[in-house]
Structure formats: structure tokens, C-alpha cells
Motif scaffolding. Structure first.
Motif, PDB file in Angstrom:
ATOM      1  N   ARG A 100       0.825  -1.208   0.000  1.00 31.39           N
ATOM      2  CA  ARG A 100       0.000   0.000   0.000  1.00 31.39           C
ATOM      3  C   ARG A 100       0.866   1.268   0.000  1.00 31.39           C
ATOM      4  NH1 ARG A 100      -3.296   3.187  -1.742  1.00 31.39           N
ATOM      5  NH2 ARG A 100      -4.503   4.537  -0.365  1.00 31.39           N
ATOM      6  N   SER A 101       1.946   1.271   0.781  1.00 30.80           N
ATOM      7  CA  SER A 101       2.832   2.446   0.803  1.00 30.80           C
ATOM      8  C   SER A 101       3.396   2.701  -0.588  1.00 30.80           C
ATOM      9  CB  SER A 101       4.024   2.230   1.743  1.00 30.80           C
ATOM     10  OG  SER A 101       3.586   1.975   3.040  1.00 30.80           O
ATOM     11  N   TYR A 102       3.801   1.605  -1.250  1.00 30.34           N
ATOM     12  CA  TYR A 102       4.356   1.741  -2.596  1.00 30.34           C
ATOM     13  C   TYR A 102       3.319   2.337  -3.547  1.00 30.34           C
ATOM     14  CZ  TYR A 102       6.321   0.446  -7.122  1.00 30.34           C
ATOM     15  OH  TYR A 102       6.793   0.486  -8.399  1.00 30.34           O
ATOM     16  N   ASP A 103       2.061   1.855  -3.460  1.00 33.75           N
ATOM     17  CA  ASP A 103       0.993   2.384  -4.321  1.00 33.75           C
ATOM     18  C   ASP A 103       0.801   3.884  -4.100  1.00 33.75           C
ATOM     19  OD1 ASP A 103       0.521  -0.055  -5.425  1.00 33.75           O
ATOM     20  OD2 ASP A 103      -1.419  -0.399  -4.464  1.00 33.75           O
ATOM     21  N   VAL A 104       0.817   4.278  -2.840  1.00 33.56           N
ATOM     22  CA  VAL A 104       0.601   5.697  -2.532  1.00 33.56           C
ATOM     23  C   VAL A 104       1.742   6.543  -3.087  1.00 33.56           C
ATOM     24  CG1 VAL A 104       0.376   7.396  -0.684  1.00 33.56           C
ATOM     25  CG2 VAL A 104      -0.776   5.185  -0.473  1.00 33.56           C
ATOM     26  N   ILE A 105       2.967   6.058  -2.881  1.00 38.19           N
ATOM     27  CA  ILE A 105       4.128   6.794  -3.396  1.00 38.19           C
ATOM     28  C   ILE A 105       4.039   6.890  -4.915  1.00 38.19           C
ATOM     29  CG2 ILE A 105       6.632   6.636  -3.697  1.00 38.19           C
ATOM     30  CD1 ILE A 105       6.783   5.671  -0.779  1.00 38.19           C
ATOM     31  N   TRP A 106       3.608   5.805  -5.560  1.00 36.74           N
ATOM     32  CA  TRP A 106       3.453   5.804  -7.014  1.00 36.74           C
ATOM     33  C   TRP A 106       2.397   6.826  -7.445  1.00 36.74           C
ATOM     34  CZ3 TRP A 106       6.114   3.443 -10.884  1.00 36.74           C
ATOM     35  CH2 TRP A 106       5.550   3.525 -12.155  1.00 36.74           C
ATOM     36  N   ASP A 107       1.265   6.822  -6.754  1.00 35.81           N
ATOM     37  CA  ASP A 107       0.150   7.695  -7.144  1.00 35.81           C
ATOM     38  C   ASP A 107       0.462   9.182  -6.947  1.00 35.81           C
ATOM     39  OD1 ASP A 107      -1.540   5.697  -8.037  1.00 35.81           O
ATOM     40  OD2 ASP A 107      -2.544   5.429  -6.113  1.00 35.81           O
ATOM     41  N   GLY A 172      12.167   2.843  -5.031  1.00 37.66           N
ATOM     42  CA  GLY A 172      10.809   3.358  -4.838  1.00 37.66           C
ATOM     43  C   GLY A 172      10.667   4.753  -5.418  1.00 37.66           C
ATOM     44  N   ARG A 173      11.732   5.522  -5.329  1.00 41.53           N
ATOM     45  CA  ARG A 173      11.678   6.916  -5.711  1.00 41.53           C
ATOM     46  C   ARG A 173      11.961   7.157  -7.190  1.00 41.53           C
ATOM     47  NH1 ARG A 173      12.899  12.079  -3.027  1.00 41.53           N
ATOM     48  NH2 ARG A 173      12.251  11.094  -1.088  1.00 41.53           N
ATOM     49  N   TYR A 174      12.872   6.367  -7.775  1.00 42.74           N
ATOM     50  CA  TYR A 174      13.303   6.677  -9.145  1.00 42.74           C
ATOM     51  C   TYR A 174      12.853   5.674 -10.203  1.00 42.74           C
ATOM     52  CZ  TYR A 174      16.273  10.133  -6.870  1.00 42.74           C
ATOM     53  OH  TYR A 174      16.726  11.190  -6.124  1.00 42.74           O
ATOM     54  N   TRP A 175      12.341   4.529  -9.771  1.00 40.55           N
ATOM     55  CA  TRP A 175      11.915   3.540 -10.755  1.00 40.55           C
ATOM     56  C   TRP A 175      10.884   4.133 -11.716  1.00 40.55           C
ATOM     57  CZ3 TRP A 175      12.898  -0.410 -13.566  1.00 40.55           C
ATOM     58  CH2 TRP A 175      11.873  -1.037 -14.252  1.00 40.55           C
ATOM     59  N   MET A 176       9.987   4.931 -11.151  1.00 38.03           N
ATOM     60  CA  MET A 176       8.903   5.510 -11.955  1.00 38.03           C
ATOM     61  C   MET A 176       9.484   6.337 -13.106  1.00 38.03           C
ATOM     62  SD  MET A 176       7.762   7.114  -8.461  1.00 38.03           S
ATOM     63  CE  MET A 176       7.451   6.139  -6.983  1.00 38.03           C
ATOM     64  N   GLU A 185       6.110   3.388 -23.992  1.00 37.89           N
ATOM     65  CA  GLU A 185       4.808   2.918 -24.487  1.00 37.89           C
ATOM     66  C   GLU A 185       4.044   2.101 -23.445  1.00 37.89           C
ATOM     67  OE1 GLU A 185       3.944   3.835 -27.556  1.00 37.89           O
ATOM     68  OE2 GLU A 185       5.904   4.751 -27.913  1.00 37.89           O
ATOM     69  N   ALA A 186       4.733   1.720 -22.359  1.00 37.22           N
ATOM     70  CA  ALA A 186       4.102   0.786 -21.419  1.00 37.22           C
ATOM     71  C   ALA A 186       3.007   1.453 -20.591  1.00 37.22           C
ATOM     72  CB  ALA A 186       5.154   0.196 -20.487  1.00 37.22           C
ATOM     73  N   GLU A 187       2.029   0.645 -20.164  1.00 28.87           N
ATOM     74  CA  GLU A 187       0.957   1.126 -19.287  1.00 28.87           C
ATOM     75  C   GLU A 187       1.533   1.414 -17.895  1.00 28.87           C
ATOM     76  OE1 GLU A 187      -2.687   0.647 -19.198  1.00 28.87           O
ATOM     77  OE2 GLU A 187      -2.954   0.180 -21.322  1.00 28.87           O
ATOM     78  N   GLY A 188       1.024   2.457 -17.261  1.00 32.18           N
ATOM     79  CA  GLY A 188       1.465   2.798 -15.906  1.00 32.18           C
ATOM     80  C   GLY A 188       1.337   1.634 -14.936  1.00 32.18           C
TER      81      GLY A 188
END
Lengths: 221, 221
Positions: A100-107, A172-176, A185-188
């Protein structure tokens, strides 16, 4: 929420937004800032995406900085919610908390990615706040790891837990950012999944048997 | 080289620069771009740091973009040199090659870190070149990993080598940025060391016994 948001934010984050105009503006601006960066998005494009007149947007927010401030409040609310389960010793709750933390950081990734030292002025109160949120998220991640270790889900053995935490934080911070450049082209959602798998690739040597099973069940869900 | 450069670049990179004025300007601008970012550094500050008049700088380089182009050429020369040993099956040469690649990436880090899509114009020939260098460095790193695996220094077992490569790439590329923010007071050389240790923390579960010994000898050297 309208169709435009589906898949752009995780279900847990989508739940934060009501159907009211103010919330629609917040959700759409979050999606746009994540996609194109805080600096590149105009209030006109946010209004258009939210399906409101620019005047309506101005009624709710005087500036993009106001929207940033509202996003920061929202993020703090989410972490306050997560905090209620952060002391749990239940393995499933702990692993779920990491996902969940990862999802929030992603969002909310634009806040971690964009360079606000350049985007805001030194005297903007939002600058100090966004920098302190960045610091808070780093500390939070490290805390989650140490908590999982305390409850036997991770065993760092001879390895330095701080080193492993820092590796996770960099991912977690830079993968995005990295993955958007490498796979334009990839989906989020596919990139988000790949990022959390990479995090567990790093953690794998230290995961207990029970934790490993929970993680692989969650990853293949 | 003058004292100002000592410790700011690794010895291998310092060796690339002669005492000639043009080379002094290149070395000093590399240090300044790494420290403050390509966009923030003026030609006046480069001239001052190199101890030459601004007119002398203009004689050698018409613009910062010219300096960037010269740095890119230098980087390509370095990788051409590294290439001569890249097919070696000798364990020591392979491990040394990983350390050296990391040093080079560190020494030219502004090229991987700064956002040239914003700093340059679409029609600048330097833009396409710097983007392709970024792509090349990613491919190079992945190639080094697969080469080490081919010669038995790494065994990925059930793990996907591409996943591990991507983790290493994210660390190699963003650790510099992350660590400068997290440890603003730390010496560059200490952060560089920490970054390469983190890379080997990720690789540790897959390293052969011989490779592990070579790595720890090199890290404690």
C-alpha cells in the motif's frame, strides 16, 4: 470518478476522491502532474481534463501551488490512515502495508520526482513542506523495513539494514522515472507492478519463508 | 591538474586531461556541471574556476553546448578504451571493469542526471547525442552483467537477469542524486563508495565465491 481516471490511480487512492467538483479537479491534476510534471501542466489543461470552466477551477484553487498544498494534505491523511495499522505484528498486515505504501508513493510520484527547488521560490511555504514530505516518506519506508525485521519477516543477517533500506528507497523513488523513460509505451499499471517486483527481488534474500509466500501470493494476485 | 580537481574526479578520469588550457576548461566544467547542474553553471564561472579569462574560454568553446559535446566525445573515448578489455574472461579484469564503469558514470554523472529535454532545444544536435549516450550506458551496464554471468562470476539462478540489471541501472543512475540530497555534507568520494557497495549488496546473492572475494578485496582497498 469519470472513466478518464480509471487505471491512472490505484483503487485505494481513487477512493479518496468524491464526485464533487473540487475532488474531481484534485484527481485530474494529480494524474496530469504525474504524467507531465508539475511545471509543464497549466490550470487550463486541468480544467479541461476535469470538464469544468477555468473560472470554476479558480473558485476552488487560486493557483497550482494551492493544488499542490491540497495534494500534500491528502497524502498526509493517507499516511495517517496507514499509521493506524503500522504497529501491527500480523504478517499479512505488514506485507499489505508495504504494498500500500508503494501504491501511494506511485500515485503521488510527481512530488518525489519533480525538482521543486526550481519550480517554487525559496519563500513559498509549499517548498519547505514538499521537501519535508520527501524526507518523511524516506523515513517512513525505512521504518516499515525495520518494523518487518523486528517481527521476523526480514532477517538482514550480516547485511546492513540501512544499506538495504537505501536501495529500496532509490528504487521506490526513481523507478517511476527510469521506467517511463525506458518503456515510454508501457501502461502505468504494468510499470508499477514491475517496480514493486524489483523491490522484492532486492528483499528476497532476507525474507522469511512465511513472508516470501505472502509476497508471491500478493504479486500474482 | 591543479589542486581544485583533486578528489572531485576519480584518478582514471583525471588522467584524461592534460595541463593544456583546453583540457583544464573541460575538467573544471565537468566538476562544476556535476556539482551544480549543466543549466545552473555559467561560462564565466567555468573560466574563473579554470583560472582563465572568459575570452580564452570563448576561443576554445563557443558555448556550453560545445563543452557538452567535448565531454561526450571524451566519454566515448573512455568507453572505447574499456571496450578493449570487455571480452576478457579473466575474473579480475571483469570485476575491475564493473568498478571502472561505475567510476566513469559517476564522474560524468550530470549527463545522466540533468534533464536535457528541458535544457536543450529539440533541434540541437547535442540533444539526440546525449539521449543516445544515456541509452548506450544502460545497454553497456546490462551487457557487463550478462558477460559476468557468462563467465560464471554471477549466477542468477531462478532470478531474471534483466530484473537485476534494471535494479543496478536505477542505482547506478540515481544514487548520486539521492545521496547528494540525503547527505548534503558528505564528501563525493564517500558517496561514490557507498553507491558501489549498494550495487554489490544487490548482486551478493548471485556472486560466485571467487567473485565475492575479488569484490570485497576491491571494496576494502
Amino acid at each position: 470518478m469519470t472513466d478518464a481516471t480509471s487505471g491512472m490511480l490505484t483503487p485505494g487512492t481513487l477512493d479518496l476522491f468524491s464526485k464533487k467538483t473540487r475532488d474531481q479537479i484534485l484527481a485530474m491534476s494529480l494524474i496530469l502532474f504525474n504524467q507531465r510534471g508539475f511545471g509543464a501542466v497549466t490550470t487550463a489543461s486541468i480544467a479541461e481534463k476535469a470538464g469544468v470552466l477555468e473560472g470554476t477551477l479558480w473558485y476552488h484553487f487560486r493557483s497550482k501551488k494551492d493544488i499542490l498544498a491540497a495534494h500534500m494534505e491528502l497524502l498526509q491523511t493517507v499516511f495517517a490512515q496507514e499509521n493506524t495499522s503500522s504497529d501491527s505484528s500480523d504478517a499479512e498486515v505488514i506485507i499489505e502495508g508495504i504494498f500500500r505504501s508503494y501504491d501511494v508513493i506511485w500515485d503521488f510520484r510527481y512530488m518525489l520526482r519533480d525538482d521543486f527547488n526550481t519550480l517554487l521560490k525559496a519563500e513559498d511555504p509549499e517548498l519547505a513542506k514538499v521537501l519535508s514530505i520527501n524526507e518523511f516518506l524516506d523515513g517512513w519506508t525505512e521504518g516499515r523495513m525495520l518494523h518487518a525485521a523486528k517481527h521476523g519477516l526480514l532477517d538482514f543477517g550480516q547485511e546492513d539494514p540501512e544499506a538495504v533500506s537505501e536501495i529500496i528507497l532509490v528504487l521506490g523513488r526513481y523507478w517511476m522515472d527510469f521506467s517511463h523513460k525506458k518503456y515510454p509505451e508501457a501502461e502505468g499499471s504494468a510499470l508499477r507492478y514491475k517496480g514493486i517486483s524489483h523491490i522484492f527481488t532486492v528483499l528476497k534474500p532476507y525474507l522469511s519463508k512465511a513472508a516470501k509466500e505472502l509476497v508471491s501470493a500478493r504479486l500474482s494476485a
